[in-house]
Design a protein around this motif. Structure first.
Motif, PDB file in Angstrom:
ATOM      1  N   GLY A  18       0.696  -1.191   0.026  1.00 57.52           N
ATOM      2  CA  GLY A  18      -0.004  -0.109   0.085  1.00 57.52           C
ATOM      3  C   GLY A  18       0.833   1.199   0.016  1.00 57.52           C
ATOM      4  O   GLY A  18       0.400   2.242  -0.031  1.00 57.52           O
ATOM      5  N   GLY A  19       2.148   1.091   0.123  1.00 53.98           N
ATOM      6  CA  GLY A  19       3.083   2.198   0.044  1.00 53.98           C
ATOM      7  C   GLY A  19       3.373   2.960   1.387  1.00 53.98           C
ATOM      8  O   GLY A  19       4.019   3.790   1.373  1.00 53.98           O
ATOM      9  N   SER A  20       3.137   2.196   2.426  1.00 56.51           N
ATOM     10  CA  SER A  20       3.482   2.946   3.670  1.00 56.51           C
ATOM     11  C   SER A  20       4.700   2.045   4.280  1.00 56.51           C
ATOM     12  O   SER A  20       4.978   1.002   3.822  1.00 56.51           O
ATOM     13  CB  SER A  20       2.294   2.930   4.823  1.00 56.51           C
ATOM     14  OG  SER A  20       1.843   1.620   4.952  1.00 56.51           O
ATOM     15  N   LEU A  21       5.506   2.640   5.342  1.00 58.12           N
ATOM     16  CA  LEU A  21       6.405   1.915   5.554  1.00 58.12           C
ATOM     17  C   LEU A  21       5.914   0.623   6.585  1.00 58.12           C
ATOM     18  O   LEU A  21       4.869   0.599   7.042  1.00 58.12           O
ATOM     19  CB  LEU A  21       7.238   2.927   7.008  1.00 58.12           C
ATOM     20  CG  LEU A  21       7.915   4.105   6.182  1.00 58.12           C
ATOM     21  CD1 LEU A  21       8.339   5.056   7.327  1.00 58.12           C
ATOM     22  CD2 LEU A  21       8.991   3.560   5.493  1.00 58.12           C
ATOM     23  N   ASP A  22       6.775  -0.250   6.370  1.00 54.15           N
ATOM     24  CA  ASP A  22       6.496  -1.803   6.909  1.00 54.15           C
ATOM     25  C   ASP A  22       6.995  -1.779   8.301  1.00 54.15           C
ATOM     26  O   ASP A  22       8.293  -1.950   8.250  1.00 54.15           O
ATOM     27  CB  ASP A  22       7.025  -2.856   6.047  1.00 54.15           C
ATOM     28  CG  ASP A  22       6.655  -4.099   6.179  1.00 54.15           C
ATOM     29  OD1 ASP A  22       6.245  -4.273   7.462  1.00 54.15           O
ATOM     30  OD2 ASP A  22       6.864  -5.060   5.446  1.00 54.15           O
TER      31      ASP A  22
END
Length: 186
Positions: A18-22
């Motif tokens: 989703g493009g957020s930091l993992d």
């Protein structure tokens, strides 16, 4: 760049689909770390993911001015922690003399880590086993490298032309180096 010391470190981030930091990667999805031991400046010019899910970074490290730069690789576990089973304490450092630099990193079909780079007009290619040790089967047929008559070049040197060579080392596989009429030290 660390603003208080002026030193450079490697930054790695992993994102979710989703493009957020993992957050499963180093707790917050990002990692800052140095390469080698005693370097005041480090950077990474490439990263590959091994089939095991581990990350291998091609790295440069230097103290003070860049004329003494060394090269190598470090490996991270899939959670962002340093993989201490790779090389020495998670890293492999090569000091070939001078301002070495890494240009590229790849994984070959057998799973070996292949690093390429050099120093000025010189070129380096290094193959590491999965545990970070130099691959002893890399170029095992022996090489003839002739500075005066490139038609004599054999093995991995076949077809090579030399303009400037520094720090050329042989292996235990029946290598031959032939100088030319210039100031060679063999």
């Amino acid at each position: 760049l660390n603003p208080s010391t002026g030193s450079r470190r490697i930054a790695v981030a992993r994102l979710t689909t989703g493009g957020s930091l993992d957050s499963s990667f180093d707790g917050d999805g990002r990692l800052l770390r140095s390469f080698g031991s005693g370097f005041t400046h480090t950077n990474s010019l490439g990263i590959v993911v091994q089939p095991t899910g581990k990350y291998v970074l091609a790295c440069n490290g230097w103290v003070g001015d860049i004329s003494t730069q060394d090269v190598g690789a470090l490996r991270l576990n899939s959670n962002g922690s340093l993989d201490t089973t790779f090389g020495t304490a998670g890293q492999v450092v090569f000091d070939n003399g001078g301002a070495d630099t890494i240009a590229d990193i790849a994984i070959d079909p057998a799973g070996h880590v292949v690093l390429s780079g050099g120093n000025g007009g010189d070129m380096m290619v290094t193959c590491l086993s999965a545990d970070g040790a130099p691959e002893t089967l890399f170029g095992t047929n022996g090489v003839t490298a002739s500075l005066s008559n490139t038609a004599l070049n054999t093995g991995d040197a076949a077809g090579d032309t030399y303009i400037s060579i520094e720090n050329l080392f042989g292996t235990s596989f029946n290598d031959t180096l032939i100088g030319d009429a210039n100031a060679n030290k063999l």
